[in-house]
Design a protein around this motif. Sequence first.
Motif, PDB file in Angstrom:
ATOM      1  N   GLU A  62       7.913 -35.366  10.749  1.00  0.00           N
ATOM      2  CA  GLU A  62       7.709 -34.177  11.744  1.00  0.00           C
ATOM      3  C   GLU A  62       6.305 -33.608  11.232  1.00  0.00           C
ATOM      4  O   GLU A  62       6.005 -32.820  10.586  1.00  0.00           O
ATOM      5  CB  GLU A  62       8.962 -33.029  11.954  1.00  0.00           C
ATOM      6  CG  GLU A  62       9.751 -33.776  11.665  1.00  0.00           C
ATOM      7  CD  GLU A  62      11.214 -32.761  12.139  1.00  0.00           C
ATOM      8  OE1 GLU A  62      11.047 -31.029  10.872  1.00  0.00           O
ATOM      9  OE2 GLU A  62      12.501 -33.031  13.065  1.00  0.00           O
ATOM     10  N   GLY A  63       5.120 -34.385  10.505  1.00  0.00           N
ATOM     11  CA  GLY A  63       4.355 -34.372  10.526  1.00  0.00           C
ATOM     12  C   GLY A  63       3.505 -33.836   8.810  1.00  0.00           C
ATOM     13  O   GLY A  63       2.773 -33.908   8.623  1.00  0.00           O
ATOM     14  N   ARG A  64       5.032 -34.564   8.245  1.00  0.00           N
ATOM     15  CA  ARG A  64       4.845 -34.158   6.649  1.00  0.00           C
ATOM     16  C   ARG A  64       4.849 -35.347   6.321  1.00  0.00           C
ATOM     17  O   ARG A  64       5.812 -36.532   6.150  1.00  0.00           O
ATOM     18  CB  ARG A  64       5.816 -33.042   6.224  1.00  0.00           C
ATOM     19  CG  ARG A  64       6.223 -31.768   6.520  1.00  0.00           C
ATOM     20  CD  ARG A  64       7.372 -30.867   6.439  1.00  0.00           C
ATOM     21  NE  ARG A  64       8.173 -32.116   6.795  1.00  0.00           N
ATOM     22  CZ  ARG A  64       9.613 -31.368   7.142  1.00  0.00           C
ATOM     23  NH1 ARG A  64       9.948 -30.701   6.401  1.00  0.00           N
ATOM     24  NH2 ARG A  64      10.604 -31.583   7.771  1.00  0.00           N
ATOM     25  N   ARG A  65       3.776 -35.607   4.994  1.00  0.00           N
ATOM     26  CA  ARG A  65       3.494 -37.306   4.481  1.00  0.00           C
ATOM     27  C   ARG A  65       4.773 -36.768   2.699  1.00  0.00           C
ATOM     28  O   ARG A  65       4.293 -35.752   2.535  1.00  0.00           O
ATOM     29  CB  ARG A  65       2.066 -37.492   3.782  1.00  0.00           C
ATOM     30  CG  ARG A  65       1.610 -37.276   4.959  1.00  0.00           C
ATOM     31  CD  ARG A  65       0.364 -37.333   4.792  1.00  0.00           C
ATOM     32  NE  ARG A  65      -0.598 -38.430   4.115  1.00  0.00           N
ATOM     33  CZ  ARG A  65      -0.463 -39.491   3.950  1.00  0.00           C
ATOM     34  NH1 ARG A  65      -0.582 -40.346   5.080  1.00  0.00           N
ATOM     35  NH2 ARG A  65      -0.672 -40.430   2.640  1.00  0.00           N
ATOM     36  N   ILE A  66       5.839 -37.570   2.956  1.00  0.00           N
ATOM     37  CA  ILE A  66       6.485 -37.513   1.844  1.00  0.00           C
ATOM     38  C   ILE A  66       6.728 -39.586   1.387  1.00  0.00           C
ATOM     39  O   ILE A  66       6.209 -40.411   1.509  1.00  0.00           O
ATOM     40  CB  ILE A  66       8.399 -37.314   2.419  1.00  0.00           C
ATOM     41  CG1 ILE A  66       8.035 -36.252   3.214  1.00  0.00           C
ATOM     42  CG2 ILE A  66       8.954 -37.283   1.098  1.00  0.00           C
ATOM     43  CD1 ILE A  66       9.123 -35.318   3.820  1.00  0.00           C
ATOM     44  N   VAL A  67       6.615 -38.991  -0.636  1.00  0.00           N
ATOM     45  CA  VAL A  67       6.613 -39.942  -0.726  1.00  0.00           C
ATOM     46  C   VAL A  67       8.195 -39.771  -1.832  1.00  0.00           C
ATOM     47  O   VAL A  67       8.377 -39.230  -2.353  1.00  0.00           O
ATOM     48  CB  VAL A  67       4.853 -40.468  -1.896  1.00  0.00           C
ATOM     49  CG1 VAL A  67       5.354 -39.480  -2.669  1.00  0.00           C
ATOM     50  CG2 VAL A  67       5.737 -41.169  -2.224  1.00  0.00           C
ATOM     51  N   VAL A  68       9.054 -41.413  -1.401  1.00  0.00           N
ATOM     52  CA  VAL A  68      10.409 -41.199  -1.652  1.00  0.00           C
ATOM     53  C   VAL A  68       9.992 -42.396  -3.038  1.00  0.00           C
ATOM     54  O   VAL A  68       9.059 -43.765  -2.661  1.00  0.00           O
ATOM     55  CB  VAL A  68      11.102 -42.404  -0.634  1.00  0.00           C
ATOM     56  CG1 VAL A  68      12.103 -42.360  -1.671  1.00  0.00           C
ATOM     57  CG2 VAL A  68      10.932 -41.372   0.155  1.00  0.00           C
ATOM     58  N   PHE A  69       9.853 -42.180  -4.348  1.00  0.00           N
ATOM     59  CA  PHE A  69      10.701 -42.775  -5.864  1.00  0.00           C
ATOM     60  C   PHE A  69      12.219 -43.664  -6.098  1.00  0.00           C
ATOM     61  O   PHE A  69      12.791 -42.835  -5.951  1.00  0.00           O
ATOM     62  CB  PHE A  69       9.878 -42.272  -6.280  1.00  0.00           C
ATOM     63  CG  PHE A  69       8.391 -41.152  -6.909  1.00  0.00           C
ATOM     64  CD1 PHE A  69       7.743 -42.010  -7.247  1.00  0.00           C
ATOM     65  CD2 PHE A  69       8.008 -40.173  -5.760  1.00  0.00           C
ATOM     66  CE1 PHE A  69       6.328 -41.856  -7.024  1.00  0.00           C
ATOM     67  CE2 PHE A  69       6.926 -39.434  -6.442  1.00  0.00           C
ATOM     68  CZ  PHE A  69       6.111 -40.622  -6.586  1.00  0.00           C
ATOM     69  N   ASN A  70      12.059 -45.153  -6.688  1.00  0.00           N
ATOM     70  CA  ASN A  70      12.802 -45.504  -6.901  1.00  0.00           C
ATOM     71  C   ASN A  70      12.785 -45.292  -8.334  1.00  0.00           C
ATOM     72  O   ASN A  70      12.039 -46.132  -9.272  1.00  0.00           O
ATOM     73  CB  ASN A  70      13.164 -46.813  -6.352  1.00  0.00           C
ATOM     74  CG  ASN A  70      14.219 -47.953  -6.369  1.00  0.00           C
ATOM     75  OD1 ASN A  70      15.083 -46.945  -8.231  1.00  0.00           O
ATOM     76  ND2 ASN A  70      14.706 -48.463  -6.754  1.00  0.00           N
ATOM     77  N   LEU A  71      13.805 -44.794  -9.009  1.00  0.00           N
ATOM     78  CA  LEU A  71      13.655 -44.536 -10.872  1.00  0.00           C
ATOM     79  C   LEU A  71      15.335 -45.489 -11.220  1.00  0.00           C
ATOM     80  O   LEU A  71      15.953 -44.803 -11.126  1.00  0.00           O
ATOM     81  CB  LEU A  71      13.317 -43.301 -11.454  1.00  0.00           C
ATOM     82  CG  LEU A  71      12.579 -42.185 -10.913  1.00  0.00           C
ATOM     83  CD1 LEU A  71      12.834 -40.726 -11.116  1.00  0.00           C
ATOM     84  CD2 LEU A  71      10.863 -42.831 -10.816  1.00  0.00           C
ATOM     85  N   SER A  72      14.881 -46.508 -11.580  1.00  0.00           N
ATOM     86  CA  SER A  72      16.540 -47.277 -12.311  1.00  0.00           C
ATOM     87  C   SER A  72      17.056 -47.523 -10.974  1.00  0.00           C
ATOM     88  O   SER A  72      18.139 -46.872 -11.514  1.00  0.00           O
ATOM     89  CB  SER A  72      15.950 -46.982 -13.142  1.00  0.00           C
ATOM     90  OG  SER A  72      15.684 -47.338 -13.949  1.00  0.00           O
ATOM     91  N   GLY A  73      17.227 -46.961  -9.768  1.00  0.00           N
ATOM     92  CA  GLY A  73      18.132 -47.185  -8.794  1.00  0.00           C
ATOM     93  C   GLY A  73      18.458 -45.383  -8.087  1.00  0.00           C
ATOM     94  O   GLY A  73      19.421 -45.711  -7.599  1.00  0.00           O
ATOM     95  N   GLU A  74      18.007 -44.499  -8.482  1.00  0.00           N
ATOM     96  CA  GLU A  74      17.854 -43.333  -8.152  1.00  0.00           C
ATOM     97  C   GLU A  74      16.895 -43.114  -7.440  1.00  0.00           C
ATOM     98  O   GLU A  74      15.444 -43.572  -8.176  1.00  0.00           O
ATOM     99  CB  GLU A  74      18.300 -42.089  -9.344  1.00  0.00           C
ATOM    100  CG  GLU A  74      19.546 -42.273  -9.977  1.00  0.00           C
ATOM    101  CD  GLU A  74      19.655 -41.400 -11.447  1.00  0.00           C
ATOM    102  OE1 GLU A  74      19.694 -40.245 -11.053  1.00  0.00           O
ATOM    103  OE2 GLU A  74      19.190 -41.461 -12.214  1.00  0.00           O
ATOM    104  N   PHE A  75      17.171 -42.155  -5.996  1.00  0.00           N
ATOM    105  CA  PHE A  75      15.882 -41.414  -5.524  1.00  0.00           C
ATOM    106  C   PHE A  75      15.790 -40.321  -5.651  1.00  0.00           C
ATOM    107  O   PHE A  75      16.398 -39.909  -5.399  1.00  0.00           O
ATOM    108  CB  PHE A  75      16.080 -42.541  -4.190  1.00  0.00           C
ATOM    109  CG  PHE A  75      16.273 -44.084  -3.756  1.00  0.00           C
ATOM    110  CD1 PHE A  75      14.665 -44.531  -3.524  1.00  0.00           C
ATOM    111  CD2 PHE A  75      17.408 -44.305  -4.333  1.00  0.00           C
ATOM    112  CE1 PHE A  75      15.245 -46.450  -3.872  1.00  0.00           C
ATOM    113  CE2 PHE A  75      17.290 -45.964  -4.746  1.00  0.00           C
ATOM    114  CZ  PHE A  75      16.571 -46.506  -4.035  1.00  0.00           C
ATOM    115  N   PHE A  76      14.531 -40.237  -5.491  1.00  0.00           N
ATOM    116  CA  PHE A  76      14.263 -38.889  -5.194  1.00  0.00           C
ATOM    117  C   PHE A  76      13.050 -38.529  -4.106  1.00  0.00           C
ATOM    118  O   PHE A  76      11.896 -39.941  -4.672  1.00  0.00           O
ATOM    119  CB  PHE A  76      13.078 -38.373  -6.591  1.00  0.00           C
ATOM    120  CG  PHE A  76      14.319 -38.574  -7.551  1.00  0.00           C
ATOM    121  CD1 PHE A  76      15.292 -37.441  -7.744  1.00  0.00           C
ATOM    122  CD2 PHE A  76      14.740 -40.124  -8.507  1.00  0.00           C
ATOM    123  CE1 PHE A  76      15.855 -37.717  -8.657  1.00  0.00           C
ATOM    124  CE2 PHE A  76      15.410 -39.829  -9.513  1.00  0.00           C
ATOM    125  CZ  PHE A  76      16.537 -38.948  -9.805  1.00  0.00           C
TER     126      PHE A  76
END
Length: 137
Positions: A23-37
């Motif tokens: 919806e027009g927002r840029r979001i970055v998804v990180f994987n920290l040892s199997g946990e997602f943020f």
Amino acid sequence: MPKLIVGPVADIPPGGRKLVEAEGRRIVVFNLSGEFFALSDRCPHQGGSLCAGLVSGHVESPEPGVYHYARRGEMIRCPWHYWEFDIRTGKSWFDPKRVQVRQYPAHVERGAALVEGPYTAETFPVRVEDEYVVVEA
């Protein structure tokens, strides 16, 4: 809040990241040892892309001359002016009470659970007139 399916877990390996748009927002998804943020891709300082930033750890010093590198891979640094943010919380390192990046809930779901819905399809009434099909849209 609507769900955004980012992709298979294998698309973001441990230590990796993926930029998505919702919806027009840029979001970055990180994987920290199997946990997602997930964090907003926009640095609150001047709008630099956090996805393009350096992922690092945190240097702690209990006394002069003694340094300890901790939380390896859990800090993101804006590429423009090097403001640092905690990937787990979105809080800045220098002023965590006042400066932070927007955080979005991120988790893993089984594919079967996503297929079940609840989804609704847009439908239109259809009627047949002589030899023509007409869709009322």
